[in-house]
Design a protein around this motif. Structure first.
Motif, mmCIF file in Angstrom:
data_model
loop_
_atom_site.group_PDB
_atom_site.id
_atom_site.type_symbol
_atom_site.label_atom_id
_atom_site.label_comp_id
_atom_site.label_asym_id
_atom_site.label_seq_id
_atom_site.Cartn_x
_atom_site.Cartn_y
_atom_site.Cartn_z
ATOM 1 N N CYS A 1 0.830 -1.204 0.000
ATOM 2 C CA CYS A 1 0.000 0.000 0.000
ATOM 3 C C CYS A 1 0.861 1.250 0.000
ATOM 4 N N GLU A 2 0.212 2.348 -0.330
ATOM 5 C CA GLU A 2 0.789 3.677 -0.180
ATOM 6 C C GLU A 2 -0.094 4.469 0.781
ATOM 7 N N ILE A 3 0.550 5.283 1.619
ATOM 8 C CA ILE A 3 -0.166 6.112 2.578
ATOM 9 C C ILE A 3 -0.143 7.547 2.092
ATOM 10 N N GLU A 4 -1.298 8.151 2.019
ATOM 11 C CA GLU A 4 -1.419 9.524 1.546
ATOM 12 C C GLU A 4 -0.613 10.467 2.428
ATOM 13 N N SER A 5 0.114 11.382 1.806
ATOM 14 C CA SER A 5 0.938 12.341 2.527
ATOM 15 C C SER A 5 0.355 13.732 2.374
ATOM 16 N N GLN A 6 0.670 14.585 3.332
ATOM 17 C CA GLN A 6 0.206 15.967 3.235
ATOM 18 C C GLN A 6 1.049 16.770 2.258
ATOM 19 N N GLU A 7 2.216 16.283 1.911
ATOM 20 C CA GLU A 7 3.048 16.974 0.944
ATOM 21 C C GLU A 7 2.692 16.481 -0.456
ATOM 22 N N PRO A 8 2.362 17.392 -1.378
ATOM 23 C CA PRO A 8 1.961 16.987 -2.730
ATOM 24 C C PRO A 8 3.031 16.127 -3.406
ATOM 25 N N GLY A 9 2.574 15.053 -4.009
ATOM 26 C CA GLY A 9 3.469 14.187 -4.777
ATOM 27 C C GLY A 9 4.311 13.267 -3.934
ATOM 28 N N LEU A 10 4.135 13.258 -2.632
ATOM 29 C CA LEU A 10 4.947 12.417 -1.763
ATOM 30 C C LEU A 10 4.055 11.407 -1.047
ATOM 31 N N SER A 11 4.356 10.115 -1.195
ATOM 32 C CA SER A 11 3.619 9.051 -0.519
ATOM 33 C C SER A 11 4.605 8.146 0.200
ATOM 34 N N LYS A 12 4.085 7.400 1.180
ATOM 35 C CA LYS A 12 4.919 6.473 1.941
ATOM 36 C C LYS A 12 4.392 5.066 1.735
ATOM 37 N N ARG A 13 5.297 4.141 1.480
ATOM 38 C CA ARG A 13 4.896 2.780 1.132
ATOM 39 C C ARG A 13 5.143 1.813 2.282
ATOM 40 N N GLY A 14 4.332 0.759 2.270
ATOM 41 C CA GLY A 14 4.491 -0.249 3.292
ATOM 42 C C GLY A 14 3.566 -1.422 3.033
ATOM 43 N N THR A 15 3.343 -2.225 4.081
ATOM 44 C CA THR A 15 2.520 -3.421 3.975
ATOM 45 C C THR A 15 1.426 -3.372 5.050
ATOM 46 N N VAL A 16 0.215 -3.695 4.648
ATOM 47 C CA VAL A 16 -0.896 -3.719 5.601
ATOM 48 C C VAL A 16 -0.710 -4.894 6.556
ATOM 49 N N ARG A 17 -0.708 -4.599 7.853
ATOM 50 C CA ARG A 17 -0.538 -5.641 8.854
ATOM 51 C C ARG A 17 -1.776 -5.814 9.746
ATOM 52 N N PHE A 18 -2.681 -4.843 9.692
ATOM 53 C CA PHE A 18 -3.857 -4.902 10.575
ATOM 54 C C PHE A 18 -4.945 -3.990 10.010
ATOM 55 N N ILE A 19 -6.210 -4.405 10.163
ATOM 56 C CA ILE A 19 -7.338 -3.517 9.894
ATOM 57 C C ILE A 19 -8.485 -3.924 10.812
ATOM 58 N N GLY A 20 -9.050 -2.957 11.509
ATOM 59 C CA GLY A 20 -10.137 -3.254 12.438
ATOM 60 C C GLY A 20 -10.287 -2.163 13.482
ATOM 61 N N THR A 21 -11.053 -2.469 14.504
ATOM 62 C CA THR A 21 -11.269 -1.517 15.589
ATOM 63 C C THR A 21 -10.122 -1.599 16.592
ATOM 64 N N THR A 22 -9.935 -0.517 17.344
ATOM 65 C CA THR A 22 -8.849 -0.442 18.328
ATOM 66 C C THR A 22 -9.386 0.104 19.642
ATOM 67 N N LYS A 23 -8.554 0.021 20.661
ATOM 68 C CA LYS A 23 -8.924 0.567 21.962
ATOM 69 C C LYS A 23 -8.553 2.034 22.093
#
Length: 238
Positions: free
Chosen positions: A153-175
């Protein structure tokens, strides 16, 4: 009645405006004041004050035979009556709360009563007891976002044209917050945690490689690992 004066009568329990005939004696005045103030005649010590705003003592009415006119009593002066022996009467006890037993309830006892503001709110669903509005956003399941664990995946950045990449490890509700969160392991140490937040572990990765973001900021796709050299501090990341 002609020749009367308007004065204030003040005592430990009373304060009122009265019309007084300056031709009566101090002894006659005391008889009238006992009915007004509750202070017994033998106990009365009367002083004449300049006014409510000016508490200067103009005279002490200590001669029962003299008439009030002798002391120069005039409109809007104050006749202050003090009980010299309050132990023999009830004067002052109406305003003395030090002798009153306090009525106290524990939180549990208060919650069990049915004649309280709390009980009224519970019965009428007021304030925090109000039913949730039907217009509140319905709960959304993690599956509805189509962000599978293990996906690149890529994570949207606040700086135009800049994204951060990684791997999804979790999705769901949290405490740590309401709603659905996505846990991502970044390719570089630009995260905020190791997959744990506030002592709760949601996935495992090296320190500063983990981050939690809202699903709307995540784009899933074929994103190869890139070498990044940035130091980001994104808002809405945990």
């Amino acid at each position: 009645m002609s020749g009367v004066v308007n004065v204030w009568v003040s005592s430990a329990d009373t304060h009122s405006e009265r019309r007084i005939d300056p031709h009566i004696t101090v002894a006659q005045l005391k008889g009238k004041l006992e009915l007004i103030t509750g202070v017994p005649v033998p106990n009365q010590a009367i002083t004449l004050l300049a006014s409510e705003a000016d508490p200067r003592v103009l005279a002490t009415l200590d001669d029962d035979e003299k008439k009030l006119g002798f002391y120069g009593i005039a409109d809007w002066q104050v006749l202050k009556v003090v009980d010299t022996n309050p132990s023999t009467s009830l004067t002052g006890q109406l305003t003395d709360v030090t002798q009153v037993d306090k009525f106290e309830l524990t939180d549990v006892e208060y919650a069990q009563r049915r004649d309280t503001v709390l009980a009224f709110k519970q019965r009428n669903k007021v304030g925090r007891f109000a039913e949730k509005e039907a217009s509140e956003e319905p709960e959304v399941s993690p599956e509805s976002y189509n962000i599978p664990v293990g996906a690149r995946c890529e994570i949207e950045s606040q700086e135009p044209g800049l994204s951060k990449r990684g791997t999804v490890r979790f999705i769901g509700t949290t405490k740590f917050s309401k709603g659905i969160w996505v846990g991502v392991e970044y390719d570089e140490p630009i995260g905020k945690n190791d997959g744990s937040v506030q002592g709760e572990k949601y996935f495992t990765c090296s320190q500063n490689y983990g981050v939690f973001v809202k699903p709307e900021k995540v784009k899933v796709g074929d994103y190869p690992v890139e070498d990044l050299d940035i130091d980001m501090d994104e808002e809405e990341e945990m």
